[in-house]
Motif scaffolding. Structure first.
Motif, PDB file in Angstrom:
ATOM      1  N   VAL A 154      16.960  -8.655 -18.674  1.00  0.00           N
ATOM      2  CA  VAL A 154      18.125  -9.510 -18.933  1.00  0.00           C
ATOM      3  C   VAL A 154      19.030  -8.812 -19.943  1.00  0.00           C
ATOM      4  CG1 VAL A 154      18.902 -11.706 -19.901  1.00  0.00           C
ATOM      5  CG2 VAL A 154      16.884 -11.636 -18.412  1.00  0.00           C
ATOM      6  N   GLN A 155      20.320  -8.816 -19.681  1.00  0.00           N
ATOM      7  CA  GLN A 155      21.276  -8.202 -20.598  1.00  0.00           C
ATOM      8  C   GLN A 155      21.670  -9.209 -21.677  1.00  0.00           C
ATOM      9  OE1 GLN A 155      22.375  -4.841 -20.356  1.00  0.00           O
ATOM     10  NE2 GLN A 155      20.627  -4.880 -18.952  1.00  0.00           N
ATOM     11  N   ALA A 156      21.410  -8.872 -22.932  1.00  0.00           N
ATOM     12  CA  ALA A 156      21.829  -9.700 -24.064  1.00  0.00           C
ATOM     13  C   ALA A 156      22.695  -8.818 -24.960  1.00  0.00           C
ATOM     14  CB  ALA A 156      20.624 -10.229 -24.824  1.00  0.00           C
ATOM     15  N   ARG A 157      23.974  -9.108 -25.025  1.00  0.00           N
ATOM     16  CA  ARG A 157      24.918  -8.239 -25.731  1.00  0.00           C
ATOM     17  C   ARG A 157      26.000  -9.070 -26.430  1.00  0.00           C
ATOM     18  NH1 ARG A 157      24.309  -3.029 -24.076  1.00  0.00           N
ATOM     19  NH2 ARG A 157      23.091  -2.695 -22.171  1.00  0.00           N
ATOM     20  N   THR A 158      26.732  -8.415 -27.310  1.00  0.00           N
ATOM     21  CA  THR A 158      27.936  -9.031 -27.850  1.00  0.00           C
ATOM     22  C   THR A 158      29.050  -8.887 -26.825  1.00  0.00           C
ATOM     23  OG1 THR A 158      28.732  -6.991 -28.863  1.00  0.00           O
ATOM     24  CG2 THR A 158      27.261  -8.374 -30.198  1.00  0.00           C
ATOM     25  N   PHE A 159      30.128  -9.645 -26.990  1.00  0.00           N
ATOM     26  CA  PHE A 159      31.278  -9.501 -26.099  1.00  0.00           C
ATOM     27  C   PHE A 159      31.774  -8.053 -26.086  1.00  0.00           C
ATOM     28  CE2 PHE A 159      31.906 -14.159 -26.139  1.00  0.00           C
ATOM     29  CZ  PHE A 159      32.316 -14.363 -24.826  1.00  0.00           C
ATOM     30  N   HIS A 160      31.880  -7.458 -27.273  1.00  0.00           N
ATOM     31  CA  HIS A 160      32.409  -6.095 -27.363  1.00  0.00           C
ATOM     32  C   HIS A 160      31.480  -5.091 -26.691  1.00  0.00           C
ATOM     33  CE1 HIS A 160      35.201  -7.709 -30.422  1.00  0.00           C
ATOM     34  NE2 HIS A 160      35.955  -6.693 -30.076  1.00  0.00           N
ATOM     35  N   ALA A 161      30.177  -5.239 -26.914  1.00  0.00           N
ATOM     36  CA  ALA A 161      29.232  -4.287 -26.326  1.00  0.00           C
ATOM     37  C   ALA A 161      29.237  -4.392 -24.804  1.00  0.00           C
ATOM     38  CB  ALA A 161      27.828  -4.542 -26.879  1.00  0.00           C
ATOM     39  N   ALA A 162      29.283  -5.611 -24.278  1.00  0.00           N
ATOM     40  CA  ALA A 162      29.309  -5.793 -22.827  1.00  0.00           C
ATOM     41  C   ALA A 162      30.598  -5.227 -22.237  1.00  0.00           C
ATOM     42  CB  ALA A 162      29.169  -7.277 -22.488  1.00  0.00           C
ATOM     43  N   ALA A 163      31.735  -5.507 -22.893  1.00  0.00           N
ATOM     44  CA  ALA A 163      33.019  -5.011 -22.393  1.00  0.00           C
ATOM     45  C   ALA A 163      33.095  -3.493 -22.469  1.00  0.00           C
ATOM     46  CB  ALA A 163      34.167  -5.639 -23.188  1.00  0.00           C
ATOM     47  N   LEU A 164      32.600  -2.906 -23.564  1.00  0.00           N
ATOM     48  CA  LEU A 164      32.651  -1.457 -23.716  1.00  0.00           C
ATOM     49  C   LEU A 164      31.820  -0.769 -22.642  1.00  0.00           C
ATOM     50  CD1 LEU A 164      33.561   1.031 -25.268  1.00  0.00           C
ATOM     51  CD2 LEU A 164      31.624   0.717 -26.811  1.00  0.00           C
ATOM     52  N   ARG A 165      30.669  -1.323 -22.331  1.00  0.00           N
ATOM     53  CA  ARG A 165      29.822  -0.736 -21.287  1.00  0.00           C
ATOM     54  C   ARG A 165      30.541  -0.764 -19.937  1.00  0.00           C
ATOM     55  NH1 ARG A 165      23.707  -2.562 -19.495  1.00  0.00           N
ATOM     56  NH2 ARG A 165      23.047  -0.527 -18.780  1.00  0.00           N
ATOM     57  N   GLN A 166      31.195  -1.864 -19.629  1.00  0.00           N
ATOM     58  CA  GLN A 166      31.939  -1.951 -18.373  1.00  0.00           C
ATOM     59  C   GLN A 166      33.132  -1.002 -18.372  1.00  0.00           C
ATOM     60  OE1 GLN A 166      32.921  -6.078 -17.638  1.00  0.00           O
ATOM     61  NE2 GLN A 166      30.800  -6.745 -17.930  1.00  0.00           N
ATOM     62  N   LEU A 167      33.806  -0.918 -19.514  1.00  0.00           N
ATOM     63  CA  LEU A 167      34.980  -0.057 -19.606  1.00  0.00           C
ATOM     64  C   LEU A 167      34.593   1.408 -19.419  1.00  0.00           C
ATOM     65  CD1 LEU A 167      38.009  -0.284 -20.092  1.00  0.00           C
ATOM     66  CD2 LEU A 167      37.574   0.008 -22.540  1.00  0.00           C
ATOM     67  N   GLN A 168      33.502   1.834 -20.027  1.00  0.00           N
ATOM     68  CA  GLN A 168      33.039   3.214 -19.873  1.00  0.00           C
ATOM     69  C   GLN A 168      32.721   3.534 -18.417  1.00  0.00           C
ATOM     70  OE1 GLN A 168      29.830   2.874 -22.679  1.00  0.00           O
ATOM     71  NE2 GLN A 168      30.956   3.916 -24.308  1.00  0.00           N
ATOM     72  N   TYR A 169      32.180   2.546 -17.713  1.00  0.00           N
ATOM     73  CA  TYR A 169      31.781   2.770 -16.320  1.00  0.00           C
ATOM     74  C   TYR A 169      32.990   2.785 -15.376  1.00  0.00           C
ATOM     75  CZ  TYR A 169      29.293   2.159 -11.890  1.00  0.00           C
ATOM     76  OH  TYR A 169      28.818   2.322 -10.615  1.00  0.00           O
ATOM     77  N   PHE A 170      33.925   1.856 -15.584  1.00  0.00           N
ATOM     78  CA  PHE A 170      35.010   1.683 -14.625  1.00  0.00           C
ATOM     79  C   PHE A 170      36.274   2.477 -14.969  1.00  0.00           C
ATOM     80  CE2 PHE A 170      32.624  -2.348 -13.884  1.00  0.00           C
ATOM     81  CZ  PHE A 170      32.351  -2.141 -12.535  1.00  0.00           C
ATOM     82  N   TRP A 171      36.403   2.984 -16.176  1.00  0.00           N
ATOM     83  CA  TRP A 171      37.630   3.688 -16.570  1.00  0.00           C
ATOM     84  C   TRP A 171      38.004   4.814 -15.602  1.00  0.00           C
ATOM     85  CZ3 TRP A 171      41.207   2.897 -20.497  1.00  0.00           C
ATOM     86  CH2 TRP A 171      42.123   3.925 -20.701  1.00  0.00           C
ATOM     87  N   PRO A 172      37.073   5.718 -15.246  1.00  0.00           N
ATOM     88  CA  PRO A 172      37.458   6.833 -14.364  1.00  0.00           C
ATOM     89  C   PRO A 172      38.073   6.371 -13.046  1.00  0.00           C
ATOM     90  CG  PRO A 172      35.313   7.241 -15.332  1.00  0.00           C
ATOM     91  CD  PRO A 172      35.666   5.822 -15.657  1.00  0.00           C
ATOM     92  N   GLN A 173      37.549   5.329 -12.398  1.00  0.00           N
ATOM     93  CA  GLN A 173      38.085   4.902 -11.120  1.00  0.00           C
ATOM     94  C   GLN A 173      39.283   3.977 -11.263  1.00  0.00           C
ATOM     95  OE1 GLN A 173      34.281   2.599 -10.117  1.00  0.00           O
ATOM     96  NE2 GLN A 173      35.812   1.317  -9.113  1.00  0.00           N
ATOM     97  N   ALA A 174      39.339   3.210 -12.352  1.00  0.00           N
ATOM     98  CA  ALA A 174      40.441   2.251 -12.506  1.00  0.00           C
ATOM     99  C   ALA A 174      41.666   2.869 -13.166  1.00  0.00           C
ATOM    100  CB  ALA A 174      39.982   1.044 -13.315  1.00  0.00           C
ATOM    101  N   VAL A 175      41.444   3.810 -14.074  1.00  0.00           N
ATOM    102  CA  VAL A 175      42.554   4.413 -14.827  1.00  0.00           C
ATOM    103  C   VAL A 175      42.640   5.908 -14.559  1.00  0.00           C
ATOM    104  CG1 VAL A 175      43.560   4.747 -17.117  1.00  0.00           C
ATOM    105  CG2 VAL A 175      42.278   2.651 -16.616  1.00  0.00           C
ATOM    106  N   GLY A 176      41.481   6.563 -14.568  1.00  0.00           N
ATOM    107  CA  GLY A 176      41.446   8.003 -14.370  1.00  0.00           C
ATOM    108  C   GLY A 176      41.292   8.754 -15.675  1.00  0.00           C
ATOM    109  N   GLY A 177      40.648   9.916 -15.577  1.00  0.00           N
ATOM    110  CA  GLY A 177      40.419  10.703 -16.790  1.00  0.00           C
ATOM    111  C   GLY A 177      39.273  10.128 -17.596  1.00  0.00           C
ATOM    112  N   SER A 178      39.211  10.545 -18.866  1.00  0.00           N
ATOM    113  CA  SER A 178      38.137  10.084 -19.746  1.00  0.00           C
ATOM    114  C   SER A 178      38.633   8.964 -20.657  1.00  0.00           C
ATOM    115  CB  SER A 178      37.605  11.243 -20.595  1.00  0.00           C
ATOM    116  OG  SER A 178      38.651  11.819 -21.355  1.00  0.00           O
ATOM    117  N   LEU A 179      37.702   8.129 -21.050  1.00  0.00           N
ATOM    118  CA  LEU A 179      38.031   7.000 -21.922  1.00  0.00           C
ATOM    119  C   LEU A 179      38.541   7.511 -23.271  1.00  0.00           C
ATOM    120  CD1 LEU A 179      37.788   3.850 -22.203  1.00  0.00           C
ATOM    121  CD2 LEU A 179      35.576   4.268 -23.278  1.00  0.00           C
TER     122      LEU A 179
END
Length: 701
Positions: free
Chosen positions: A85-110
């Motif tokens: 089960v994932q137990a995280r803060t809002f920031h930690a959960a969002a950062l993990r998603q952002l790191q994963y999706f940034w290349p395909q959604a924005v391009g390049g490195s975060l």
């Protein structure tokens, strides 16, 4: 016949907790009072859902507000056999998603993540030729954080900031310009801040349906703890995670909303059933933490505010609080003590703590809680003089200590070759080479502090070995637990009396709690000058009271320094609570800032023109008219203000704005009566800072 895993998970829960644990689908709102076992209820709910097959562990996201709370939740879930089960803060959960999706959604490195805004804000200030110091930069950073979590931009800030205090003495237009310059600098440097993590994740989920669908396929069930503390930005992110679904469990207590200054609001909790018409509501009111005497005091504190609303016969923002019902045996009545000055109050607290220690109460189960961090010094000195060890919450982090880092290295090395027998003894053997002994050293200072750190690791090994005996607990597992806790700053219990601010005590509890400095101007704090601000201070005191399990002592002093003027009064919140106070006094509600701005026009004392801005009215002259004060006097006042702000852990502008300091430097009042005539110097500030200001003026030309 042996009970099933599911039956064992539900065993020991009361009726209301069981109702939470077995309501596995649909929207659920848990109104949980202090000490009612909310974390137990929601972790057992998740574990029950996993073991019954309703939840897949990887599809559950539990969100809370501190890394420590998230780490504690993961530990409990692991102990209940609900790994994954994932137990995280809002920031930690969002950062993990952002790191994963940034290349395909924005391009390049975060872009890089900025830990602190200070350096960029200082540079933005220089570009705009604004005069700032360290304290004003801190105030401006806090204001920009509030704006961003409130989903404001530099263009929309000015209107939304109407009625707010002026950070660093700057008007809203100037703050907006600085806000824009700060955002431009981040673009130039290719960096983002913590609020951007949430904002960008929200933007991607709003704009990219493919990414949003992927996230919603990953997470199907959501639990949000401390829901009374969500900001508008966090709520928006949660809405996007959910999509059109309603598989959401929220847990909170409006009476524990104490972070409004950061953008948190309890409105989402209070309006949950209006939004989800089919929501189930469960109230947890059985208090397992505190004695009936402590619970009664906490209930009475909130009831006094409710009665005030009823007497006025008006609808206001005060929601009906939960009425806690104590489950523990009776204990001693809370004590109320008035002292002559801060030094005498600290000495009295140290004496009472010595009595508790002599009666067998562990030092780690005692806390001294105050409104501002600047109040800690007197208690540090008093405890040191009494030979009592203490730890400052918010000081050096546990896992950053040299002896803790060395311990982790040694334990990691030992784990490579260690067997599975008697993990606690293995830990003792390893740490003995670093100075751990069975008995505590008689000396104080660094030697004692080092031993206490090592002893905390030994105690944690004992605790985990017992809790996970049926899971094959090994030294390797203990090291993995330490590494996870280090990443989350989830420190074990350290021996020593805890000194902490009321805000940092949220979520913690002790056998004995001393609530100190409960005088007007500190509780409520002097800058709580709106009805909403005073209500938040009342909730903050409520949080402090409900930290105590058995012993509770409340105290205040009538003067700040020995021999000083005995002008302080006990907090209005204690009226009707302390035995000799009688009925509650009638306090005039503070006037909203917007109403104060409707006063008669003020004129420049130099040219006679009507003064347009708040800063000019405080100075008493136009900004363009020549100043007639000594730079030495003004700088002396600024230096004093910075020290006063640090002592009370408030932004510098809360003590006095730059405009008020200019007015003081120009007028050079020689008495409290003259000082009180100046704009920006109200009764509370006059009482708190008046004598110090006159002393500064007397020492300058």
């Amino acid at each position: 016949m042996e009970d099933s895993v599911e039956e064992r998970i539900l065993a020991g829960l009361d009726d209301e907790q069981r109702a939470v644990a077995t309501q596995l689908t649909g929207p659920l709102c848990v109104l949980a009072g202090a000490g009612t076992g909310k974390t137990r209820a929601i972790t057992h709910r998740i574990a029950y859902g996993v073991h019954t097959g309703v939840y897949k562990p990887q599809q559950v996201l539990a969100v809370t507000f501190t890394a420590r709370a998230a780490a504690e939740m993961r530990t409990r879930l692991r102990d209940l056999g609900a790994q994954g089960v994932q137990a995280r803060t809002f920031h930690a959960a969002a950062l993990r998603q952002l790191q994963y999706f940034w290349p395909q959604a924005v391009g390049g490195s975060l872009p890089g993540l900025v830990d602190h805004k200070a350096q960029l804000l200082a540079e933005a200030s220089r570009r705009l030729r604004l005069s700032t110091d360290r304290a004003s930069i801190r105030d401006l950073a806090a204001e920009i954080e509030w704006a961003k979590v409130s989903m404001l931009t530099s263009d929309t800030y000015v209107e939304a900031a109407a009625g707010r205090s002026e950070p660093a003495g700057m008007d809203a237009t100037t703050v907006a310009r600085l806000f824009a310059a700060y955002e431009d600098l981040k673009v130039d440097r290719n960096v983002i801040d913590f609020e951007d993590v949430l904002l960008i994740t929200v933007g991607i989920l709003q704009e990219d349906e493919k990414v949003a669908a992927t996230v919603r396929a990953q997470y199907r069930h959501f639990v949000v703890d401390e829901y009374q503390d969500v900001s508008p930005l966090q709520q928006r992110l949660l809405d996007l995670w959910l999509g059109e679904r309603d598989e959401l469990c929220v847990v909170g207590d409006a009476s524990q909303t104490i972070y409004s200054f950061t953008g948190a609001t309890s409105s989402h909790l209070l309006q949950f059933t209006g939004r989800y018409r089919n929501a189930k509501v469960v109230k947890l009111i059985r208090d397992y933490r505190s004695t009936p005497q402590v619970v009664q005091l906490a209930n009475s504190l909130l009831a006094a505010r409710t009665a005030e609303s009823e007497r006025r016969g008006t609808r206001d923002s005060w929601p009906t609080p939960l009425q806690l019902v104590a489950q523990r045996p009776p204990g001693p009545s809370p004590t109320f003590t008035e002292c002559s000055d801060d030094e005498a109050e600290a000495a009295d607290v140290a004496r009472k703590i010595t009595e508790l220690l002599n009666n067998g109460v562990p030092a780690s189960e005692i806390a001294v809680l105050y409104r501002t961090n600047g109040q800690s010094e007197a208690y540090e000195q008093a405890l040191a003089s009494a030979g009592i060890g203490y730890q400052l919450r918010g000081a050096e982090r546990f896992f950053a200590r040299r002896e803790v880092r060395d311990s982790l290295l040694q334990l990691r090395a030992a784990a490579r070759t260690a067997g599975n027998d008697d993990v606690p003894q293995q830990v003792r053997d390893v740490l003995s080479s670093l100075g751990y002994t069975r008995e505590a050293p008689q000396s104080s200072g660094a030697v004692r502090e080092k031993w206490e750190s090592l002893a905390a690791l030994v105690s944690l090994a004992d605790e985990l070995s017992e809790a996970r005996a049926d899971q094959g607990f090994t030294l390797q597992a203990f090291v993995a637990e330490l590494e996870e806790r280090a990443a989350a700053q989830h420190a074990p219990t350290v021996q020593g009396v805890t000194l902490a601010s009321l805000h940092s005590a949220k979520g913690l509890e002790w056998d004995a709690v001393f609530l100190v400095g409960l005088s007007e101007g500190l509780m409520p704090i002097s800058f709580a000058d709106t009805p909403e601000g005073v209500d938040e201070e009342r909730r903050l005191l409520y949080v402090g009271i409900t930290r105590a399990r058995k012993y509770l002592a409340l105290s205040w002093s009538t003067s700040r320094t020995p021999g000083g003027r005995a002008s302080r009064k006990p907090s209005r919140f204690l009226d009707g609570l302390r035995p000799d106070s009688g009925a509650a006094r009638s306090y005039r509600q503070p006037t909203m800032r917007r109403e104060r701005k409707l006063s008669a026009p003020a004129h420049c004392r130099t040219c006679g023109k009507v003064l347009a801005s708040g800063a000019e009215r405080k100075m008493g002259r136009c900004a363009d008219c020549p100043a007639n004060y000594s730079e030495e006097t003004f700088e002396a006042l600024r230096a004093w203000r910075l020290q006063a702000a640090r002592e009370t852990d408030v932004p510098a502008f809360v003590v006095f704005t730059d405009a008020t300091l200019v007015a003081i430097a120009e007028a050079r009042p020689n008495s409290l009566e003259k000082l009180a005539e100046l704009a920006g110097v109200g009764p509370a500030k006059l009482d708190r800072y008046g004598e110090s200001v006159l002393s500064v003026l007397a020492q300058t030309n």
